[in-house]
Design an enzyme around this catalytic site. Structure first.
Site, PDB file in Angstrom:
ATOM      1  N   ALA A  88      45.636  28.610  24.961  1.00 48.78           N
ATOM      2  CA  ALA A  88      46.220  29.924  24.669  1.00 48.78           C
ATOM      3  C   ALA A  88      47.291  30.256  25.696  1.00 48.78           C
ATOM      4  CB  ALA A  88      45.136  30.984  24.701  1.00 48.78           C
ATOM      5  N   GLY A 137      42.067  26.449  25.017  1.00 44.10           N
ATOM      6  CA  GLY A 137      41.946  26.545  23.565  1.00 44.10           C
ATOM      7  C   GLY A 137      42.292  25.240  22.861  1.00 44.10           C
ATOM      8  N   GLU A 178      39.932  28.289  32.072  1.00 40.86           N
ATOM      9  CA  GLU A 178      39.933  29.759  31.955  1.00 40.86           C
ATOM     10  C   GLU A 178      39.310  30.453  33.156  1.00 40.86           C
ATOM     11  OE1 GLU A 178      39.178  27.613  29.647  1.00 40.86           O
ATOM     12  OE2 GLU A 178      40.176  28.151  27.778  1.00 40.86           O
ATOM     13  N   GLU A 209      39.211  23.339  22.907  1.00 39.40           N
ATOM     14  CA  GLU A 209      38.210  23.969  22.033  1.00 39.40           C
ATOM     15  C   GLU A 209      38.475  23.642  20.560  1.00 39.40           C
ATOM     16  OE1 GLU A 209      38.699  27.865  24.037  1.00 39.40           O
ATOM     17  OE2 GLU A 209      36.514  27.863  24.060  1.00 39.40           O
TER      18      GLU A 209
END
Ligand code: NAI
Length: 727
Positions: free
Chosen positions: A61, A102, A125, A105
């Site tokens: 992200a 992300g 993160e 993920e």
């Protein structure tokens, strides 16, 4: 944002396209979900490959929009990962170079993962105060087990492809671009059931001693960054993958993510992340800048003086694969350094191997040890790290000036001396520059790059580039006594000595400042670094020792308050850990476990009596405020003098060189969060009570900012008087 093409008659390809790193935004998520649905409903598609354009899978992200989906209750990253995972058609992630946050993920939502050798994986993160909110805390432990998943998620560390394969994170690795191999893999698995590949349906592998393991792991996580929320929340989310079914684990992950998202700590950590980037962009008043000036190549470097700092600098250069001439003053010191550097490089080689990188110190012939200054004639850069003594430094630079080729840059590792005075002795002041590394130099990220009045922009660009090659963080500052970091530090330590005189103890102050977030309190740091380092510097400045004029009052210098406490300790050979005693007592010289020392407490009592000082109880509030507010006060002064270009530069220096807790952003960010009016009022109060401590007098720049209504931190540089702006 996402291209949909055919990779083979029965294989669809979804390619993420958001240059340069295919970061995941709301728009990207929508595009991905549309393309996944398109592949799902197309009966001619039997398998799908997901990959990234621009030679990268995805960096995750965009940090500026970290709440993608989750906060706004629109499409979330987890829902797209789940959409992929639920598909009846096999999805293969073809991971080139990076799958972070992300990006990883999403890949965990796929049924198979294949990557190139150079690829790296991570869920970073935690470093910006968050946790992986796209299902990563639930899928990763199910795939690779609790110990490694916890380690990756709570530290944010990256693992290379070779390790990822061993961990079971990948199904295959290939030498080059994994795209073709992914298509082949997709065709090979056509018709195989995807059910067993869905991570959400798996159990997190059990450990025989799970509870005990988790208990220990939590203690470790809390120790790693005291007071920082995100590692513990990451732990809690991963722990949920052990005890809760997948869907509940996802709910827990979301709940913890939202808690972190709105926290002050996430704001501070994200500020710190951007501050590093902002402060690397140097610019001079004549317009020369990081954008316009090209660095010169450093094909060969030299380090003079192979003590504590020189050794670490040599190791950093070798790690960056730069050939080094390492010079000492005599055979004995050269041999000691040779052994120490060799041992350190061997440890580094091992460490790099564990990270999947290579550093072949034996084959590379990167190092040449010598006593002969003549060996420096063809180097492109010299970094001097001899004793902190102006006479010796000038002697050394005079020699360098004669021996080195005219275009060679001459750096000095001085921690506070005047760069211009050193440069004045050379025939090339434009090539002379401060290269202030921090101890241990092969570990610490920071280099303060000090511009003298004649230092050329090319010299700055070259050392900034060198810092990058060494994987360090170079920050350009102006020349003054102590530069930026040591100026802030001395304001802070000065207060700790005064508070000690007034009635506090090393134990009390260390505890309070460790609770604030420093890994070590000031007295433990002083014992670790060696009290003699500062002592020598004070002797050099004539503040103590033989150069102190007779009749100087013991607790005053130039009419200002002075504490001779650290000097007296040194006179008693209490240098800290190295002599087994300092502010604390150790079991032996070199011992590491600090114990309270009755001798010291007795000494402090007698000292106070001898100087007619009444011991008073000092509140925690006063200790924190006097130590921290005097430090930030110096920061405002530094800004107003144009020594640092912006508050972000000061914060980056203090975060990377002095152990300021990252989840508190940095001293200047902290000041802006506490509120400038409060800091001003408190400084005024303490200054009134201590008129002989000038560092407590509020900086006029702080006063100006308060008068202007405390503008946001990013506007501070524009409010510095233009005559003072040098950077
Ligand atoms: P050190 O005392 O450990 O090492 C200095 C080395 O220089 C010794 O090995 C000595 O033999 C060698 N040397 C002295 N004269 C020489 C000459 N003429 N030619 C060749 N070698 C010579 O000192 P340290 O701590 O490494 O400090 C070096 C410089 O780095 C100083 O300017 C210091 O202020 C600065 N510095 C020190 C830091 C620290 O934490 N120790 C941190 C940052 C900067």
């Amino acid at each position: 944002m996402a291209e949909y093409v055919r990779g083979a008659p029965e294989v669809a390809v979804i390619r993420m396209c958001n240059p340069p790193l295919n970061t995941i935004s709301d728009v990207m998520l929508r595009a991905l979900s549309e393309e996944v649905n398109r592949a799902n409903i197309d009966p001619t598609v039997k398998a799908v490959v997901i990959c990234g354009a621009n030679g990268k899978f995805s960096a995750g992200a965009d940090i500026r929009g970290f709440s993608v989906g989750i906060e706004k209750n629109t499409l979330s990253l987890e829902s797209v990962a789940a959409l992929i995972e639920k598909s009846e058609k096999p999805f293969v992630a073809a991971i080139e170079d990076i799958a972070f946050g992300g990006g990883l993920e999403l890949a965990l939502g796929c049924h198979y993962r294949i990557a190139n050798m150079k690829a790296q994986f991570g869920l970073p993160e935690v470093k910006i105060g968050l946790l992986p909110g796209g299902g990563g805390t639930q899928r990763l432990p199910r795939l690779i087990g609790i110990p490694t998943a916890l380690d990756m998620i709570t530290t944010g560390k990256y693992v290379p492809a070779t390790e990822a394969l061993k961990l079971g994170l990948l199904d295959e690795i290939v030498e080059e671009n994994p795209f073709e191999a992914a298509i082949k893999l997709a065709r090979r698995i056509l018709g195989q059931p995807v059910g067993p590949r869905r991570l959400s349906l798996k159990q997190t592998p059990k450990l025989p001693n799970m509870e005990a393991f988790l208990h220990e792991a939590l203690l470790k996580v809390k120790k790693q960054a005291p007071g920082c929320l995100s590692p513990e929340m990451c732990f809690r989310a991963v722990e949920a993958s052990v005890y809760l079914p997948f869907a509940e684990g996802i709910r827990k992950e979301k709940e913890l993510f939202l808690l972190l998202l709105t926290s002050d700590q996430a704001k501070a950590l994200q500020y710190a992340f951007f501050a590093e980037r902002i402060s690397k962009k140097w610019m001079l008043p004549n317009g020369a800048s990081w954008k316009t000036v090209s660095p010169q190549p450093i094909r060969k470097a030299a380090v003079i003086g192979l003590g504590t700092m020189g050794q670490g600098i040599v190791v950093s250069l070798v790690k960056a694969k730069i050939p080094v001439v390492a010079l000492e003053k005599d055979k004995k010191h050269l041999e000691i350094a040779r052994k120490a550097i060799k041992a350190s490089l061997e440890r580094e080689t091992l460490r790099m191997q564990q990270k999947g990188k290579t550093l072949d110190i034996h084959k590379s012939k990167l190092l040449h040890f010598t006593l002969d200054f003549g060996a420096l004639k063809d180097v492109d850069l010299v970094i001097e790290a001899v004793f902190e003594d102006m006479v010796l430094k000038k002697e050394t630079f005079c020699k360098l000036s004669e021996i080195c080729k005219p275009e060679a840059f001459l750096g000095t590792n001085t921690s506070c001396l005047d760069i211009d005075e050193i440069a004045s002795i050379t025939n090339r002041p434009q090539q002379v520059i401060g290269t202030h590394f921090f101890s241990p130099a092969h570990v610490m990220k920071l280099i303060e790059i000090i511009r003298g009045q004649h230092t050329s922009p090319t010299a700055i660009a070259t050392i900034m580039n060198l810092a990058k090659m060494m994987d360090k963080c170079g920050i350009v500052v102006e020349n003054c006594f102590g530069f930026v970091g040591n100026r802030l530090l001395s304001s802070y330590t000065e207060q700790t000595y005064f508070l000690l005189e007034e009635g506090s103890t090393p134990e009390e102050m260390d505890k309070i400042l460790e609770e604030f977030g420093f890994k070590l309190g000031p007295f433990k740091v002083s014992d670790l670094a060696g009290l003699d380092v500062g002592w020598k510097s004070r002797i050099g400045q004539g503040l103590t020792g033989v150069n102190l004029p007779l009749g100087t009052p013991p607790r005053q210098r130039d009419g200002k308050r002075y504490s001779p406490l650290p000097d007296i300790l040194c006179e008693n050979r209490r240098y800290g850990q190295k002599t087994g005693k300092g502010w604390y007592l150790y079991d032996k010289p070199g011992g590491k476990i600090a114990k309270s020392d009755p001798w010291l407490h007795n000494f402090l009592q007698n000292y106070r009596k001898a100087h007619n000082m009444t011991t008073r109880t000092i509140t925690q509030e006063e200790i924190l405020e006097r130590c921290l507010y005097s430090l930030v006060n110096e920061g405002f002064q530094i800004l107003s003098e144009g020594i640092a270009s912006c508050p972000e530069a000061i914060d980056t220096i203090y975060l990377n060189g002095y152990g300021w807790p990252r989840h508190k952003g940095g001293p200047m960010f902290y000041a802006s969060e506490v509120g400038l009016p409060k800091i001003l009022t408190k400084l005024q109060k303490y200054a009134e009570a201590n008129p002989d401590i000038p560092k407590l007098q509020p900086s006029p720049f702080l006063q100006k900012l308060v008068t202007l209504g405390s503008p946001p931190l990013k506007n501070w540089p524009s409010l510095v008087s233009p005559q003072q702006s040098k950077l």
